[in-house]
Scaffold this motif. Structure first.
Motif, PDB file in Angstrom:
ATOM      1  N   SER A  84       0.852  -1.204   0.000  1.00  0.00           N
ATOM      2  CA  SER A  84       0.000   0.000   0.000  1.00  0.00           C
ATOM      3  C   SER A  84       0.875   1.236   0.000  1.00  0.00           C
ATOM      4  N   HIS A  86       0.454   5.681   0.020  1.00  0.00           N
ATOM      5  CA  HIS A  86      -0.413   6.856   0.094  1.00  0.00           C
ATOM      6  C   HIS A  86       0.470   8.095   0.146  1.00  0.00           C
ATOM      7  N   GLU A 111      -2.322  11.455  -6.362  1.00  0.00           N
ATOM      8  CA  GLU A 111      -3.466  11.513  -5.443  1.00  0.00           C
ATOM      9  C   GLU A 111      -4.272  10.215  -5.470  1.00  0.00           C
ATOM     10  N   ARG A 112      -4.387   9.589  -6.635  1.00  0.00           N
ATOM     11  CA  ARG A 112      -5.224   8.397  -6.799  1.00  0.00           C
ATOM     12  C   ARG A 112      -4.533   7.106  -6.397  1.00  0.00           C
ATOM     13  N   ASP A 114      -2.985   3.971  -4.735  1.00  0.00           N
ATOM     14  CA  ASP A 114      -3.163   3.384  -3.403  1.00  0.00           C
ATOM     15  C   ASP A 114      -2.344   2.102  -3.209  1.00  0.00           C
ATOM     16  N   ASN A 115      -1.673   1.631  -4.261  1.00  0.00           N
ATOM     17  CA  ASN A 115      -0.796   0.474  -4.127  1.00  0.00           C
ATOM     18  C   ASN A 115       0.266   0.513  -5.209  1.00  0.00           C
ATOM     19  N   TYR A 116       1.268  -0.321  -5.063  1.00  0.00           N
ATOM     20  CA  TYR A 116       2.344  -0.350  -6.044  1.00  0.00           C
ATOM     21  C   TYR A 116       2.805  -1.782  -6.260  1.00  0.00           C
ATOM     22  N   LYS A 128      -4.181   1.945  -8.833  1.00  0.00           N
ATOM     23  CA  LYS A 128      -5.401   2.217  -8.073  1.00  0.00           C
ATOM     24  C   LYS A 128      -6.190   0.921  -8.059  1.00  0.00           C
TER      25      LYS A 128
END
Length: 143
Positions: A84, A86, A111-112, A114-116, A128
């Protein structure tokens, strides 16, 4: 011994309050941040990025991020826990450039995300949910 444990607990609580996460290995030692270093943007919204000076991200060991978005430089906090990610509120310089479209898309992507995911060839994708990657990056090798 007790004062050392209390000190360690205090430091961990202080880091948590600042929004930084400390990951530990099995032996209890802090792990090196595997995202630390500079990552150059190669693809945004499924399109290759072909520009004279491509945007990049620079992750620090301390949970900070900075970089170049195409016209302006930015900086701020990043929280990474497991896979995750952010990006906190980011500050940026306020220069005006002829074409701000790439920068706008790049900042919206941050901004969008939420994970990598990381590839075996020093590649990084910001995602996302389970959608196609928002952006792809390649690690910049230190000279």
């Amino acid at each position: 011994m007790l004062s050392t444990r209390v000190g360690i607990i205090f430091v961990c609580l202080a880091l948590s309050a600042c929004g930084l996460s400390v990951q530990q290995s099995v032996d209890g030692a802090p792990q090196k941040n595997h995202l630390a270093g500079q990552w150059q943007l190669t693809e945004l919204a499924g399109q290759p990025v072909q520009t004279e000076k491509a945007p990049y991200l620079d992750f620090s060991e301390e949970g900070k991020v900075s970089g170049f978005a195409g016209c302006n430089r930015f900086f701020g906090q990043v929280e990474v826990e497991g896979l995750s990610i952010h990006f906190g509120k980011l500050g940026a310089t306020m220069m005006a450039c002829p074409n701000m479209q790439l920068e706008s898309q790049f900042m919206q992507m941050l901004e969008r995300a939420d994970n990598y995911t990381m590839g075996s060839n020093d590649s990084l994708s910001l995602n996302k949910a389970r959608m196609a990657p928002l952006a792809r990056f390649e690690r910049v090798k230190a000279d």
